[in-house]
Design an enzyme around this catalytic site. Structure first.
Site, mmCIF file in Angstrom:
data_model
loop_
_atom_site.group_PDB
_atom_site.id
_atom_site.type_symbol
_atom_site.label_atom_id
_atom_site.label_comp_id
_atom_site.label_asym_id
_atom_site.label_seq_id
_atom_site.Cartn_x
_atom_site.Cartn_y
_atom_site.Cartn_z
ATOM 1 N N SER A 1 -6.091 27.306 -30.732
ATOM 2 C CA SER A 1 -6.871 27.931 -29.446
ATOM 3 C C SER A 1 -6.768 27.025 -28.817
ATOM 4 O O SER A 1 -7.659 25.719 -29.058
ATOM 5 C CB SER A 1 -8.808 28.646 -30.327
ATOM 6 O OG SER A 1 -8.071 29.632 -31.555
ATOM 7 N N ARG B 1 -17.576 24.820 -33.420
ATOM 8 C CA ARG B 1 -16.077 24.016 -32.499
ATOM 9 C C ARG B 1 -16.783 22.828 -32.445
ATOM 10 O O ARG B 1 -16.546 21.946 -31.229
ATOM 11 C CB ARG B 1 -15.864 25.177 -31.635
ATOM 12 C CG ARG B 1 -14.648 25.693 -32.402
ATOM 13 C CD ARG B 1 -13.564 25.550 -33.812
ATOM 14 N NE ARG B 1 -12.236 25.658 -33.266
ATOM 15 C CZ ARG B 1 -12.162 27.168 -34.480
ATOM 16 N NH1 ARG B 1 -12.842 27.098 -35.393
ATOM 17 N NH2 ARG B 1 -10.811 27.647 -34.934
ATOM 18 N N GLU C 1 -11.488 24.645 -25.437
ATOM 19 C CA GLU C 1 -11.052 23.885 -26.942
ATOM 20 C C GLU C 1 -10.974 22.628 -26.940
ATOM 21 O O GLU C 1 -11.244 21.542 -27.399
ATOM 22 C CB GLU C 1 -10.980 24.824 -27.712
ATOM 23 C CG GLU C 1 -11.211 24.519 -28.676
ATOM 24 C CD GLU C 1 -10.933 24.197 -30.537
ATOM 25 O OE1 GLU C 1 -11.551 24.594 -31.097
ATOM 26 O OE2 GLU C 1 -9.542 24.439 -30.509
HETATM 27 N N1 EPU Z 1 -9.035 39.320 -30.131
HETATM 28 C C1 EPU Z 1 -8.732 40.177 -29.173
HETATM 29 N N2 EPU Z 1 -7.376 39.822 -28.059
HETATM 30 C C2 EPU Z 1 -7.023 38.419 -28.549
HETATM 31 C C3 EPU Z 1 -7.584 37.952 -29.425
HETATM 32 C C4 EPU Z 1 -8.070 38.306 -30.336
HETATM 33 O O1 EPU Z 1 -9.172 41.099 -28.657
HETATM 34 O O2 EPU Z 1 -5.533 38.232 -28.425
HETATM 35 C C5 EPU Z 1 -10.073 40.143 -30.189
HETATM 36 C C6 EPU Z 1 -10.072 41.601 -31.653
HETATM 37 O O3 EPU Z 1 -11.061 42.038 -32.009
HETATM 38 C C7 EPU Z 1 -9.700 40.373 -33.059
HETATM 39 C C8 EPU Z 1 -10.907 39.175 -32.877
HETATM 40 O O4 EPU Z 1 -10.538 39.110 -31.580
HETATM 41 O O5 EPU Z 1 -10.004 41.342 -34.248
HETATM 42 C C9 EPU Z 1 -10.594 38.150 -33.948
HETATM 43 O O6 EPU Z 1 -9.583 37.648 -33.654
HETATM 44 P P1 EPU Z 1 -8.792 36.639 -34.359
HETATM 45 O O7 EPU Z 1 -9.417 37.204 -36.308
HETATM 46 O O8 EPU Z 1 -7.219 36.393 -34.715
HETATM 47 O O9 EPU Z 1 -9.465 35.424 -34.469
HETATM 48 P P2 EPU Z 1 -9.967 34.256 -33.108
HETATM 49 O O10 EPU Z 1 -11.510 34.503 -32.895
HETATM 50 O O11 EPU Z 1 -8.904 34.505 -31.883
HETATM 51 C C10 EPU Z 1 -10.418 32.006 -34.274
HETATM 52 C C11 EPU Z 1 -10.802 31.037 -34.490
HETATM 53 C C12 EPU Z 1 -8.635 30.514 -34.798
HETATM 54 C C13 EPU Z 1 -9.014 30.792 -36.640
HETATM 55 C C14 EPU Z 1 -9.330 31.877 -36.271
HETATM 56 C C15 EPU Z 1 -9.078 33.122 -37.462
HETATM 57 C C16 EPU Z 1 -11.636 30.182 -32.281
HETATM 58 C C17 EPU Z 1 -11.676 29.143 -31.088
HETATM 59 N N3 EPU Z 1 -10.184 29.953 -32.645
HETATM 60 O O12 EPU Z 1 -9.891 33.021 -33.367
HETATM 61 O O13 EPU Z 1 -8.553 28.979 -34.686
HETATM 62 O O14 EPU Z 1 -7.327 30.675 -36.995
HETATM 63 O O15 EPU Z 1 -10.770 32.693 -35.669
HETATM 64 O O16 EPU Z 1 -10.568 33.024 -38.089
HETATM 65 O O17 EPU Z 1 -12.546 29.190 -33.106
HETATM 66 C C18 EPU Z 1 -7.616 27.004 -33.864
HETATM 67 O O18 EPU Z 1 -9.143 26.882 -33.610
HETATM 68 O O19 EPU Z 1 -6.916 26.561 -33.321
HETATM 69 C C19 EPU Z 1 -7.521 28.171 -34.482
HETATM 70 C C20 EPU Z 1 -6.558 28.768 -34.618
#
Ligand code: EPU
Length: 340
Positions: A239, A165, A335
């Site tokens: 995010s 990022r 972010e």
């Molecule tokens: N999780 C939680 N609680 C939450 C959110 C996440 O426990 O409220 C944990 C869970 O273990 C889950 C893991 O985090 O399995 C990963 O969650 P998720 O796959 O939803 O991804 P994220 O890390 O929350 C990132 C990106 C998103 C992108 C998703 C999918 C960043 C800052 N965000 O989110 O990007 O869509 O992965 O690849 O890296 C964006 O930047 O606007 C965005 C949406």
């Protein structure tokens, strides 16, 4: 080219907050970028570059300079061989329309980055990524107006300095370059596993065993529709926080208190911990803070439900950051960039 005055930034940012821009210009060619920039500077105005407004936050005082909206079009195949196709994109192209076109051409490389709001030119700034792909994987180069030398330059992927990022465009060279186009090299090989966990789970649940670009795109669109609020309905910037990168010792320390903490090995001695997990564990899931709602399906996202000012957002943000700091000893980071 049109220059407008006193334009409310809340109408140009998906968080729907922020006061007026003193001037706003819409530019449609690289030459217009250079001319507009030179003219603004000649009048002593600062310049802020805006794409789709989906990853920026505007302040209540607005912007006392010129906001340049990049509307440069372009989708041109510039090289094609047995294995790959290279495409040059105008920075103002709608990102998801680009993804759709490349998927229709049966090209791989950005299909998992479907349904991300914003423009193509915004993607290199914070190295946009989703579901196992990030723009740094396929980007070959960018063309940009260099405001420090008043000339156009080509920067290679290496020169963009990508990391999670992040890039030089929001780091050491913030404000120096205005991106006008980018070149992506996409593969003719269909998408290959292993896929990002949530994507693989979706494919398994739907008994999908044939992987095409379109199948991956449709799966990502379905997952996102279920987990992420549509910014045209519920104002948000995706995010709101970056995930958290920690060293091994910190992860081990956290694990001794929270054995089930999720963590991804980045392969460089660091681990990425989902910041959404910290916020959720700290008890803030679904909470309404100063008009900002912590999204109940992913705590990384803040929705502007009833906030009326940037000040509301700052109060909500500081409450979340402070609670995570007090609970876990972790400093989480915003972010989206701020217009200033
Ligand atoms: N999780 C939680 N609680 C939450 C959110 C996440 O426990 O409220 C944990 C869970 O273990 C889950 C893991 O985090 O399995 C990963 O969650 P998720 O796959 O939803 O991804 P994220 O890390 O929350 C990132 C990106 C998103 C992108 C998703 C999918 C960043 C800052 N965000 O989110 O990007 O869509 O992965 O690849 O890296 C964006 O930047 O606007 C965005 C949406």
């Amino acid at each position: 080219m049109d220059i407008h005055t006193n334009i409310p930034l809340k109408n140009y940012t998906t968080m729907k907050l922020g006061g007026p821009a003193r001037f706003m210009a819409e530019v449609r060619t690289p030459d217009e970028v250079a001319t507009t920039y030179r003219n603004a500077r000649a009048q002593g105005l600062s310049v802020f570059v805006l794409g789709g407004g989906s990853n920026v936050i505007a302040k209540d005082e607005g912007y006392n300079g010129l906001v340049m909206r990049i509307r440069i079009p372009g989708f041109t195949v510039i090289a094609d061989d047995l294995n790959s196709t290279t495409i040059a994109l105008g920075a103002g192209e709608d990102w998801d329309a680009v993804v759709k076109r490349t998927v229709d051409m049966e090209l791989s490389g950005i299909e998992a980055m479907s349904a991300i709001p914003g423009t193509a030119g915004g993607t290199p700034i914070q190295n946009v990524g989703a579901y196992g792909q990030e723009i740094a994987d396929t980007l070959q180069s960018v063309e940009a107006y260099d405001t420090s030398t008043d000339s156009f330059v080509t920067l290679t992927r290496q020169e963009c300095g990508f990391s999670y990022r992040d890039s030089v465009f929001r780091g050491e060279w913030a404000g120096r370059y205005i991106l006008t186009s980018l070149t992506l090299k996409l593969s003719k090989t269909p998408p290959q596993p292993p896929f990002y966990d949530a994507l693989q789970q979706y494919l398994d649940q739907h008994s999908i065993k044939l992987y095409t670009q379109l199948i991956i795109r449709d799966a990502v669109i379905a997952i996102r529709a279920n987990k992420l609020p549509d910014p045209t309905v519920l104002p948000n910037t995706g995010s709101f926080f970056k995930n958290t990168i920690v060293e091994t010792w910190k992860l081990n320390d956290l694990k001794s208190h929270y054995p089930t903490i999720p963590a991804y090995d980045m392969g460089d001695g660091n681990f990425k911990i989902p910041t959404g997990w910290f916020i959720e564990q700290a008890g803030m899931k679904g909470k309404l803070l100063h008009g900002m709602r912590v999204h109940d399906k992913n705590c990384l996202v803040l929705i502007n439900e009833s906030a009326t000012s940037y000040k509301d957002l700052v109060e909500a943000r500081e409450e979340i950051i402070g609670t995570v700091r007090d609970t876990f000893g972790i400093q989480i980071e915003q972010e989206p960039l701020e217009i200033s």
